[in-house]
Design an enzyme around this catalytic site. Structure first.
Site, mmCIF file in Angstrom:
data_model
loop_
_atom_site.group_PDB
_atom_site.id
_atom_site.type_symbol
_atom_site.label_atom_id
_atom_site.label_comp_id
_atom_site.label_asym_id
_atom_site.label_seq_id
_atom_site.Cartn_x
_atom_site.Cartn_y
_atom_site.Cartn_z
ATOM 1 N N THR A 40 0.992 -1.168 -0.050
ATOM 2 C CA THR A 40 0.016 -0.202 0.061
ATOM 3 C C THR A 40 0.897 1.254 0.178
ATOM 4 O O THR A 40 0.518 2.335 -0.564
ATOM 5 C CB THR A 40 -0.950 -0.113 1.119
ATOM 6 O OG1 THR A 40 -1.656 -1.246 1.340
ATOM 7 C CG2 THR A 40 -1.785 1.197 1.263
ATOM 8 N N HIS A 43 1.918 1.898 -3.309
ATOM 9 C CA HIS A 43 0.914 2.541 -4.455
ATOM 10 C C HIS A 43 0.827 4.018 -3.881
ATOM 11 O O HIS A 43 0.819 4.742 -4.839
ATOM 12 C CB HIS A 43 -0.659 2.010 -3.923
ATOM 13 C CG HIS A 43 -0.753 0.757 -4.411
ATOM 14 N ND1 HIS A 43 -1.108 0.198 -5.663
ATOM 15 C CD2 HIS A 43 -0.839 -0.491 -3.683
ATOM 16 C CE1 HIS A 43 -1.076 -1.117 -5.648
ATOM 17 N NE2 HIS A 43 -1.145 -1.476 -4.880
ATOM 18 N N GLU A 64 2.846 -0.206 9.283
ATOM 19 C CA GLU A 64 3.429 -1.267 9.889
ATOM 20 C C GLU A 64 4.662 -1.008 10.896
ATOM 21 O O GLU A 64 5.468 -0.431 10.476
ATOM 22 C CB GLU A 64 4.140 -2.329 8.739
ATOM 23 C CG GLU A 64 2.811 -2.704 7.794
ATOM 24 C CD GLU A 64 3.577 -3.689 6.773
ATOM 25 O OE1 GLU A 64 4.588 -4.039 6.538
ATOM 26 O OE2 GLU A 64 2.694 -3.966 5.822
ATOM 27 N N CYS A 96 -20.957 0.901 15.356
ATOM 28 C CA CYS A 96 -21.768 0.402 14.514
ATOM 29 C C CYS A 96 -22.321 -0.853 15.044
ATOM 30 O O CYS A 96 -21.904 -1.506 16.177
ATOM 31 C CB CYS A 96 -20.935 0.430 13.213
ATOM 32 S SG CYS A 96 -19.814 -0.816 13.279
ATOM 33 N N LEU A 263 -7.848 -12.248 -0.640
ATOM 34 C CA LEU A 263 -6.960 -10.948 0.200
ATOM 35 C C LEU A 263 -6.559 -10.105 -1.118
ATOM 36 O O LEU A 263 -6.843 -8.916 -0.946
ATOM 37 C CB LEU A 263 -5.966 -11.804 0.858
ATOM 38 C CG LEU A 263 -5.219 -10.456 1.526
ATOM 39 C CD1 LEU A 263 -5.741 -10.253 2.987
ATOM 40 C CD2 LEU A 263 -3.648 -10.769 1.452
ATOM 41 N N GLY A 264 -6.138 -10.705 -2.305
ATOM 42 C CA GLY A 264 -5.593 -9.672 -3.281
ATOM 43 C C GLY A 264 -6.646 -8.958 -3.837
ATOM 44 O O GLY A 264 -7.818 -9.187 -3.927
HETATM 45 P P1 NAD Z 1 2.316 -7.811 -3.715
HETATM 46 O O1 NAD Z 1 2.035 -6.961 -4.783
HETATM 47 O O2 NAD Z 1 3.986 -7.798 -3.047
HETATM 48 O O3 NAD Z 1 2.413 -9.394 -4.197
HETATM 49 C C1 NAD Z 1 1.427 -9.841 -5.425
HETATM 50 C C2 NAD Z 1 2.176 -10.826 -5.990
HETATM 51 O O4 NAD Z 1 1.217 -11.426 -7.075
HETATM 52 C C3 NAD Z 1 3.731 -10.397 -6.866
HETATM 53 O O5 NAD Z 1 4.633 -11.132 -6.580
HETATM 54 C C4 NAD Z 1 3.263 -10.516 -8.103
HETATM 55 O O6 NAD Z 1 4.361 -10.882 -9.103
HETATM 56 C C5 NAD Z 1 1.982 -11.760 -8.206
HETATM 57 N N1 NAD Z 1 1.561 -11.908 -9.560
HETATM 58 C C6 NAD Z 1 1.182 -11.178 -10.385
HETATM 59 N N2 NAD Z 1 0.547 -11.934 -11.454
HETATM 60 C C7 NAD Z 1 0.484 -13.202 -11.140
HETATM 61 C C8 NAD Z 1 -0.185 -14.299 -11.805
HETATM 62 N N3 NAD Z 1 -0.790 -14.084 -12.763
HETATM 63 N N4 NAD Z 1 -0.087 -15.502 -10.793
HETATM 64 C C9 NAD Z 1 0.500 -15.573 -9.862
HETATM 65 N N5 NAD Z 1 1.061 -14.572 -9.126
HETATM 66 C C10 NAD Z 1 0.849 -13.121 -9.650
HETATM 67 O O7 NAD Z 1 1.235 -8.012 -2.498
HETATM 68 P P2 NAD Z 1 1.414 -8.184 -1.196
HETATM 69 O O8 NAD Z 1 1.929 -7.262 -0.296
HETATM 70 O O9 NAD Z 1 2.005 -9.738 -0.820
HETATM 71 O O10 NAD Z 1 -0.156 -8.448 -0.937
HETATM 72 C C11 NAD Z 1 -0.846 -9.462 -1.568
HETATM 73 C C12 NAD Z 1 -2.158 -8.962 -2.041
HETATM 74 O O11 NAD Z 1 -3.063 -8.780 -0.883
HETATM 75 C C13 NAD Z 1 -2.077 -7.483 -2.809
HETATM 76 O O12 NAD Z 1 -3.046 -7.668 -3.863
HETATM 77 C C14 NAD Z 1 -2.399 -6.411 -1.798
HETATM 78 O O13 NAD Z 1 -2.983 -5.375 -2.484
HETATM 79 C C15 NAD Z 1 -3.643 -7.171 -1.211
HETATM 80 N N6 NAD Z 1 -3.658 -6.810 0.252
HETATM 81 C C16 NAD Z 1 -5.013 -6.908 0.860
HETATM 82 C C17 NAD Z 1 -5.266 -6.493 2.161
HETATM 83 C C18 NAD Z 1 -6.678 -6.845 2.705
HETATM 84 O O14 NAD Z 1 -6.735 -6.358 3.750
HETATM 85 N N7 NAD Z 1 -7.534 -7.328 1.881
HETATM 86 C C19 NAD Z 1 -4.212 -6.368 2.999
HETATM 87 C C20 NAD Z 1 -2.674 -6.157 2.403
HETATM 88 C C21 NAD Z 1 -2.614 -6.441 1.193
HETATM 89 ZN ZN ZN Z 2 -17.952 0.246 13.991
#
Ligand code: NAD
Ligand code: ZN
Length: 342
Positions: A40, A43, A64, A96, A263-264
């Site tokens: 994040t 980004h 963090e 809430c 998660l992603g």
């Molecule tokens: P990151 O972006 O470092 O890792 C994502 C990985 O996915 C990268 O290594 C990338 O090369 C790989 N990738 C790309 N295309 C791919 C494919 N076709 N097949 C397999 N892998 C592929 O992210 P991170 O910090 O490890 O976080 C993981 C994900 O979770 C991110 O999308 C992030 O935005 C998200 N996230 C969500 C939360 C939440 O609370 N929901 C919190 C933190 C991060």
């Molecule tokens: Zn609340």
């Protein structure tokens, strides 16, 4: 105090000088020792479309962290000055429906430290006392500084039963790699992770928990499954790439009745074949943040019972070298990058 802030609406993060925050009745002031860089933060650094809509200019970023309590608000009980702490970066409203029911991670008014309000990339961070997580002596500051993303991995991985299951993780970012070790610790049989980045697949192998780390750009996942004697499909999936193709690939390879946690964060226009969800009767769960504070409890107890995720920290920098640290993190050739504030 020194802080790293988003001062301008363009690519970059800037070192700034700000007053030490004032401590409210129910707040705690933490002297920061270590912080880690999140995806994040990258980004925000890149000033992408999401950041432009979300991040107030001038705000200190980062969420963090590990540090030590140096001041307590007048109403705070149960915490001590000098205590080593990390903390939950999601601030909840307390009134809430879900907050009142004790399901705090589902708060409808969640605000993020270093996203919606002043962050942790600073010499001092002020947060509500309820968000503080006291650290046992056997958890290092380094480890505590990555508790936030470690918690994302734990929350995702422990959402479904792992014991004896075959698990597919798409995306070997820091969170995906930590999830391999958690799945293994929790009793999975085969743990397969995919990515297209060789550096990260290698790091996943170094973690020592995967059955196979598969580069889907050069290897066929079906061949890997055949090699492992998997005839029907994966029981549990964790989507940790945010990539639509990876999610589709996962759906195609799930067992009937399989369970997936997401998660992603995918792009808005991501499309998948929904027929796979229906005819395979899949269960899909969205994951955001960590459960307060059940996830934190599980993180600590798993580390204390032999889970080792230390290989995920690949780089350390002094805070003054933050530019280099952000560049390394943005390059994709890193696991977690830790900044030292002391
Ligand atoms: P990151 O972006 O470092 O890792 C994502 C990985 O996915 C990268 O290594 C990338 O090369 C790989 N990738 C790309 N295309 C791919 C494919 N076709 N097949 C397999 N892998 C592929 O992210 P991170 O910090 O490890 O976080 C993981 C994900 O979770 C991110 O999308 C992030 O935005 C998200 N996230 C969500 C939360 C939440 O609370 N929901 C919190 C933190 C991060
Ligand atoms: Zn609340």
């Amino acid at each position: 105090m020194k802080t790293l802030a988003k001062l301008h609406g363009e690519k970059g993060i800037w070192m700034d000088d700000k007053p030490v925050p004032e401590v409210g009745h129910n707040d705690v002031l933490i002297k920061i020792k270590k912080t880690a860089i999140c995806g994040t933060d990258i980004h925000i650094y890149n000033w992408d479309e999401w950041s432009q809509k979300t991040i107030p200019l001038g705000m200190t970023v980062g969420h963090e962290f590990a540090g030590e309590i140096v001041e307590l608000g007048s109403e705070v009980a149960g915490l001590k000055i000098g205590q080593r702490v990390s903390g939950e970066g999601h601030l909840i409203c307390g009134h809430c429906r879900n907050c009142r029911a004790g399901r705090r991670h589902l708060c409808i008014n969640t605000k993020g430290v270093g996203v919606n309000r002043e962050g942790a990339f600073a010499e001092y961070l002020c947060i509500p006392a309820v968000n503080v997580y006291p650290l046992p002596d056997d958890i290092s500051d380094d480890m505590a500084s990555v508790f936030d993303p470690f918690g994302n991995a734990v929350h995702t991985a422990l959402s479904f039963d792992m014991v004896g299951e075959d698990v597919l993780i798409t995306g070997a970012g820091p969170i995906g790699i930590m999830a391999t070790a958690i799945a293994r610790h929790a009793g999975a049989r085969h743990v397969v992770i995919t990515d297209v980045n060789e550096y990260r697949l290698d790091l996943a192998r170094k973690m020592g928990a995967v059955t196979r780390a598969v580069n889907v750009a050069t290897e066929n996942l079906d061949d890997v499954m055949a090699e492992l004697g998997m005839k029907e499909g994966f029981d549990v999936g964790m989507e940790m790439s945010g990539n639509g193709q990876a999610f589709q690939q996962m759906l195609e390879r799930m067992e009937h009745g399989g369970k997936i946690s997401l998660l992603g964060i995918p792009a808005k226009d991501t499309t998948i074949d929904w027929n796979l969800v229906i005819f395979k009767m899949l269960t899909i769960k969205g994951i955001y943040g960590r459960e307060m504070f059940e996830t934190w409890y599980k993180m600590t107890s798993m580390l204390q019972s032999g889970l080792d995720i230390s290989p995920i920290i690949t780089h350390h920098f002094k805070v003054d070298d933050y530019k280099e640290a952000f560049e390394v993190m943005a390059s994709g050739k890193a696991g977690k990058v830790v900044l030292d504030w002391t």
